[in-house]
Motif scaffolding. Sequence first.
Motif, PDB file in Angstrom:
ATOM      1  N   GLU A   1       0.832  -1.209   0.000  1.00 51.86           N
ATOM      2  CA  GLU A   1       0.000   0.000   0.000  1.00 51.86           C
ATOM      3  C   GLU A   1       0.869   1.264   0.000  1.00 51.86           C
ATOM      4  O   GLU A   1       0.524   2.246  -0.660  1.00 51.86           O
ATOM      5  CB  GLU A   1      -0.933  -0.002   1.215  1.00 51.86           C
ATOM      6  CG  GLU A   1      -1.978  -1.098   1.197  1.00 51.86           C
ATOM      7  CD  GLU A   1      -2.933  -0.969   0.022  1.00 51.86           C
ATOM      8  OE1 GLU A   1      -3.114   0.151  -0.497  1.00 51.86           O
ATOM      9  OE2 GLU A   1      -3.497  -1.992  -0.388  1.00 51.86           O
ATOM     10  N   LEU A   2       1.969   1.238   0.705  1.00 48.63           N
ATOM     11  CA  LEU A   2       2.855   2.400   0.712  1.00 48.63           C
ATOM     12  C   LEU A   2       3.496   2.609  -0.653  1.00 48.63           C
ATOM     13  O   LEU A   2       3.673   3.746  -1.110  1.00 48.63           O
ATOM     14  CB  LEU A   2       3.930   2.237   1.787  1.00 48.63           C
ATOM     15  CG  LEU A   2       3.448   2.227   3.235  1.00 48.63           C
ATOM     16  CD1 LEU A   2       4.621   2.044   4.184  1.00 48.63           C
ATOM     17  CD2 LEU A   2       2.684   3.488   3.570  1.00 48.63           C
TER      18      LEU A   2
ATOM     19  N   THR B   1       3.070  11.881   3.130  1.00 48.71           N
ATOM     20  CA  THR B   1       2.934  11.460   4.519  1.00 48.71           C
ATOM     21  C   THR B   1       1.921  10.327   4.581  1.00 48.71           C
ATOM     22  O   THR B   1       0.770  10.503   4.174  1.00 48.71           O
ATOM     23  CB  THR B   1       2.476  12.615   5.419  1.00 48.71           C
ATOM     24  OG1 THR B   1       3.442  13.665   5.362  1.00 48.71           O
ATOM     25  CG2 THR B   1       2.323  12.160   6.852  1.00 48.71           C
ATOM     26  N   ALA B   2       2.358   9.187   5.061  1.00 42.08           N
ATOM     27  CA  ALA B   2       1.478   8.029   5.234  1.00 42.08           C
ATOM     28  C   ALA B   2       1.162   7.898   6.714  1.00 42.08           C
ATOM     29  O   ALA B   2       2.058   7.695   7.536  1.00 42.08           O
ATOM     30  CB  ALA B   2       2.142   6.763   4.706  1.00 42.08           C
TER      31      ALA B   2
ATOM     32  N   ARG C   1      11.362   9.690   0.541  1.00 41.39           N
ATOM     33  CA  ARG C   1      10.199  10.428   0.056  1.00 41.39           C
ATOM     34  C   ARG C   1       8.964  10.271   0.930  1.00 41.39           C
ATOM     35  O   ARG C   1       7.921  10.832   0.601  1.00 41.39           O
ATOM     36  CB  ARG C   1       9.865   9.962  -1.371  1.00 41.39           C
ATOM     37  CG  ARG C   1      10.942  10.281  -2.381  1.00 41.39           C
ATOM     38  CD  ARG C   1      10.568   9.746  -3.744  1.00 41.39           C
ATOM     39  NE  ARG C   1      10.513   8.300  -3.739  1.00 41.39           N
ATOM     40  CZ  ARG C   1      10.053   7.579  -4.760  1.00 41.39           C
ATOM     41  NH1 ARG C   1       9.590   8.193  -5.823  1.00 41.39           N
ATOM     42  NH2 ARG C   1      10.038   6.273  -4.707  1.00 41.39           N
ATOM     43  N   LEU C   2       9.056   9.510   1.994  1.00 38.73           N
ATOM     44  CA  LEU C   2       7.859   9.185   2.763  1.00 38.73           C
ATOM     45  C   LEU C   2       8.082   9.457   4.235  1.00 38.73           C
ATOM     46  O   LEU C   2       9.072   9.019   4.823  1.00 38.73           O
ATOM     47  CB  LEU C   2       7.495   7.708   2.560  1.00 38.73           C
ATOM     48  CG  LEU C   2       6.249   7.224   3.293  1.00 38.73           C
ATOM     49  CD1 LEU C   2       5.004   7.860   2.711  1.00 38.73           C
ATOM     50  CD2 LEU C   2       6.148   5.710   3.231  1.00 38.73           C
ATOM     51  N   SER C   3       7.163  10.199   4.830  1.00 41.68           N
ATOM     52  CA  SER C   3       7.124  10.379   6.274  1.00 41.68           C
ATOM     53  C   SER C   3       6.067   9.429   6.828  1.00 41.68           C
ATOM     54  O   SER C   3       4.883   9.555   6.517  1.00 41.68           O
ATOM     55  CB  SER C   3       6.781  11.833   6.631  1.00 41.68           C
ATOM     56  OG  SER C   3       6.632  11.973   8.027  1.00 41.68           O
ATOM     57  N   LEU C   4       6.509   8.455   7.595  1.00 45.37           N
ATOM     58  CA  LEU C   4       5.622   7.416   8.105  1.00 45.37           C
ATOM     59  C   LEU C   4       5.219   7.747   9.531  1.00 45.37           C
ATOM     60  O   LEU C   4       6.068   7.903  10.413  1.00 45.37           O
ATOM     61  CB  LEU C   4       6.314   6.056   8.057  1.00 45.37           C
ATOM     62  CG  LEU C   4       5.467   4.854   8.478  1.00 45.37           C
ATOM     63  CD1 LEU C   4       4.308   4.653   7.523  1.00 45.37           C
ATOM     64  CD2 LEU C   4       6.315   3.593   8.559  1.00 45.37           C
ATOM     65  N   GLN C   5       3.912   7.869   9.771  1.00 48.37           N
ATOM     66  CA  GLN C   5       3.359   8.159  11.086  1.00 48.37           C
ATOM     67  C   GLN C   5       2.464   6.992  11.498  1.00 48.37           C
ATOM     68  O   GLN C   5       1.607   6.560  10.717  1.00 48.37           O
ATOM     69  CB  GLN C   5       2.535   9.453  11.052  1.00 48.37           C
ATOM     70  CG  GLN C   5       3.240  10.629  10.411  1.00 48.37           C
ATOM     71  CD  GLN C   5       4.220  11.292  11.337  1.00 48.37           C
ATOM     72  OE1 GLN C   5       4.002  11.333  12.538  1.00 48.37           O
ATOM     73  NE2 GLN C   5       5.293  11.824  10.783  1.00 48.37           N
ATOM     74  N   LEU C   6       2.647   6.494  12.715  1.00 48.96           N
ATOM     75  CA  LEU C   6       1.893   5.339  13.203  1.00 48.96           C
ATOM     76  C   LEU C   6       0.953   5.781  14.318  1.00 48.96           C
ATOM     77  O   LEU C   6       1.354   6.513  15.231  1.00 48.96           O
ATOM     78  CB  LEU C   6       2.843   4.255  13.713  1.00 48.96           C
ATOM     79  CG  LEU C   6       3.895   3.744  12.711  1.00 48.96           C
ATOM     80  CD1 LEU C   6       4.746   2.660  13.350  1.00 48.96           C
ATOM     81  CD2 LEU C   6       3.240   3.230  11.446  1.00 48.96           C
TER      82      LEU C   6
END
Length: 757
Positions: A302-303, A418-419, A453-458
Amino acid sequence: MESSDVELDLLRSVQAVLRELSTQAPMLQGNQGMWRWSLHKKVERDPGKSPALVRILLRELEKAEREDLRHVLIPLLHTLMYVLVKATGITEELYRRTYTFCTRLLTLPTPYCTVALDCAIQLKTETAVPGTLYQRMVLAEQNLISELHPYQERVFLFVDPELVSASVCSALLLEIQAAEVQQTPEACMRHVVSHALQAALGDACQAATVHKKLQASPRRTLELYFHAVVAAVERMANEPSPNRAGHQERLEEIYCSLLGPLAAPRGPCSCDPPPDRPPSIPLPSPHITFHLWTDEEQLWKELVLFLRPSSHLHLSADLEALDLQGLPPDRELARVSVLSTDSGIERDLPSGPDELPAPSSPETERAGLQRKGGIKKRTWLPGLLLPGSWLGAPGLHQRTGGPGGDGELLPGISRVHTARVLVLGDDRMLGRLAQAYYTLRKRETQKFCLTPRLSLQLYYIPVLAPEGSSTSRQLELGELAAFLGRADRWYHSTVNTLCPAIHKLAEMPPSWDTCQTVDPFILDAITYYIRMGTQPIYFQIYAVKIFFSDLSREPEEDVFLTELKAKIQDSRFPKDGCPAKKRGVAEGQGAELSICYQKALLSHRAREVTVSLRATGLVLKAIPASDTEVSGPTHPPRTAAPVTDHTCLNVNVTEVVKSSNLAGRAFSTVTNTFRTANIWIQSQDQKLLTLWLDKDHRRTFKDVVRFEVTPCPEPCSGTQKSKASWLGSHQQNQMEATKANPTPLLMPINTFSGIVQ
């Protein structure tokens, strides 16, 4: 309603929120989370109340500062900022008072200064260019394309169908779909234009007329005004010294172009009836995609789909074809080497430095003398072989820190995506998330494509079993949620309390008419958490290596986040081909275990301890079970001991103790507890072990004879050794030091304030 009545009603709601933060009275338990939601709904239905609410919240913040009531500072500040994002008609004086208050909080310790700094940065831009926060939030969350603000966000909602009931999944999906029906791209563009004009022009803007005009405009005309407004706001916001008067003048031109003759101010003697109050401009909920987590690599896929352009959505089977695109060469960061197949014979080379043989020349047609192209490889310096974290500087599992933001990790590559990964479930779901997070970090060592390229926030919302299940089982599966609630009181009030509301929503009959959904509480609470939860708490992921009695079976490696439980099996394994000897009752209880561990000391000195004892089982817990290891944010005690700055496991061993008395021998069990960061356990007799990871029956390992647990390090690339020869002596020493003291792999879960010391 008169102004005094409005302010009194809002003040009562604010005081209800404060009482909720300051007491644990049973009568307030049922309304937890509702006070904040109802307060924001009041100003959403009547935007004219926003200035009054801002003044009330600002007074309460200043009062809390004077009386040193720190436990309400961050909740009130988040509540205030959420109002300011949506509001229009806020005076410049109120903005400046709020900005000045935030700057005073910078003298406080973390996380107060961290949250205050983030708010002050946003307020500085919003004061000069009103409407910037609203516009940027809508552009990013709704993926509206704009060259001036290319940032995009997406919320991935993951639910494990084996842990969450089908009724809960259906209820959440219906609520998300109902919101999507009402927030089409055209509706979002109308909201952006209306909000920008009202925020800049204030009372001079005829809000109702603008709304009607935009409703009647065709798609092409709407897009023209949308892009004009976005360009005006972004260009002014990016100026070193934004001019509020200049911004107002530019939007006034757009306003006059939109309304034409209707933009002329009304005279005092106009016979027209007084206009109604301006229509409410909603803040659309973010774009949420709902996923049933059935595939181990589903999060990775998905990312990747999120990052891929719409024209390249066809993925290969293993997704390994995705490469870093658009990365310009940079001599300071990367060295491009060419592995040549040149034989070194002079006739293989061109006659001159600038002369290349023609494609049809005899030299190129002869296979034996044909010059082959080199293979270009990029060699990264040690600091870029694998970034420490997607979210900035790593902390330990009980430390907090702000996210890294959207800055540039590499030259030319900025994090414009941002995911926000939101998981629903219990501790078992978080264990699965830890597995997926470890897999992502491991993949990045081979394919450096997501991190730049991706900022991953959980994010995590606990959804425990319904009330029909036993209370002990609920407490067992909700240990991490309870820890987050103790660490962050606002998280407990707004997130932990969603569990009963979600189950109540699932019990309601489904409404297939999506237009009838009004004020969805669950979706609004999720949206508030996603937007305002910016302070992560880092949790150490632990690696376990498992050895089995069958020597032909390879050892297995796995990770866990919250708990590892070991029990003694009834079955035995043959030892040197000899049958098991008869044992007495005492020897039949439990098994003889050899335990070697490194004792956790505040001095960080290595001290290994080896013991041998008979035990019936043991539990390794990574989550503190009491408030003694973390000072809660409700009333932070001044004399409380600080949280230890090293990770450790709480090991509980159920030991079989033999004693003698007049009646004979007696056997009892006692629980021994100690702390360690590394532990090695082996069964000394012929009994085997069964392991459960993160309380999940699907992650069970049987016939175990030995296992080792260590803090999981950051995954390292297997090609680092070959790259060491290209580095200088200082860089080689740095790599060796990193290898000797590996960086721990920490998984961040976002909260509102993090842990308050």
